[in-house]
Design a protein around this motif. Structure first.
Motif, PDB file in Angstrom:
ATOM      1  N   SER A  38      -9.473   3.871  -1.635  1.00  0.00           N
ATOM      2  CA  SER A  38      -8.443   3.485  -0.664  1.00  0.00           C
ATOM      3  C   SER A  38      -7.407   2.609  -1.357  1.00  0.00           C
ATOM      4  N   THR A  39      -6.219   2.591  -0.775  1.00  0.00           N
ATOM      5  CA  THR A  39      -5.163   1.736  -1.321  1.00  0.00           C
ATOM      6  C   THR A  39      -5.549   0.262  -1.187  1.00  0.00           C
ATOM      7  N   LYS A  40      -6.331  -0.057  -0.164  1.00  0.00           N
ATOM      8  CA  LYS A  40      -6.790  -1.433   0.020  1.00  0.00           C
ATOM      9  C   LYS A  40      -7.629  -1.891  -1.174  1.00  0.00           C
ATOM     10  N   GLU A  41      -8.471  -1.003  -1.688  1.00  0.00           N
ATOM     11  CA  GLU A  41      -9.293  -1.359  -2.848  1.00  0.00           C
ATOM     12  C   GLU A  41      -8.422  -1.685  -4.059  1.00  0.00           C
ATOM     13  N   GLU A  55       0.826  -1.208   0.000  1.00  0.00           N
ATOM     14  CA  GLU A  55       0.000   0.000   0.000  1.00  0.00           C
ATOM     15  C   GLU A  55       0.865   1.265   0.000  1.00  0.00           C
ATOM     16  N   ASP A  83      -6.880  -5.073  -3.490  1.00  0.00           N
ATOM     17  CA  ASP A  83      -7.864  -6.140  -3.687  1.00  0.00           C
ATOM     18  C   ASP A  83      -7.980  -6.517  -5.166  1.00  0.00           C
TER      19      ASP A  83
END
Length: 147
Positions: A133-136, A8, A139
């Motif tokens: 978000s960086t998480k998206e 991230e 994913d």
């Protein structure tokens, strides 16, 4: 596979650039900051795009260094920058997603194949372009590993 190449910390959302060189340098700085490359690789990324565009289509550019700069790559890595307003890569080619690559050996071939899959999959590409978000972003990248 991607966990070692992308974290991230290598993802930047909602960026805005006035030129493709500025955008490419920002990609290089992410790779440099996270230990994937030596400083000279950033200049090689700008040089590579001046030789032949790194814009690959569908709103995506894949900045990477020249062949001569490969010794400046410490380990294979990726950086992703989302540019909602786009940045002009010349001739009206507007990149809204930059996926920077620094690869040792021939590892980049598999990476580029997977990046191409993202570029032609409108659903995945749109998820990355609209990510909040960086998480998206991570994913979407993780789904590539499962294919």
């Amino acid at each position: 596979m991607y966990e070692a190449m992308l974290s991230e910390n290598n993802i930047r959302l909602n960026a805005c650039f006035t030129s493709k060189d500025e955008a490419i340098r920002a990609c290089g700085e992410l790779l440099l900051k996270t230990g994937y490359i030596e400083p000279g690789y950033v200049d090689a990324m700008v040089q590579r795009d001046s030789i032949s565009t790194t814009y690959v289509g569908n709103g995506v550019a894949v900045p990477h260094g020249t062949e001569a700069a490969k010794p400046l790559v410490k380990k294979t890595g990726l950086a992703i920058i989302q540019v909602p307003g786009g940045v002009d890569f010349g001739k009206g080619r507007i990149a809204k997603l930059l996926i920077a690559v620094a690869a040792q050996g021939n590892e980049h071939i598999d990476l580029l194949t997977n990046i191409a899959q993202i570029c032609i999959d409108d659903a995945k590409l749109n998820k990355m372009l609209k990510a909040q978000s960086t998480k998206e972003i991570m994913d979407v990248i993780r789904t590539m590993e499962k294919q």
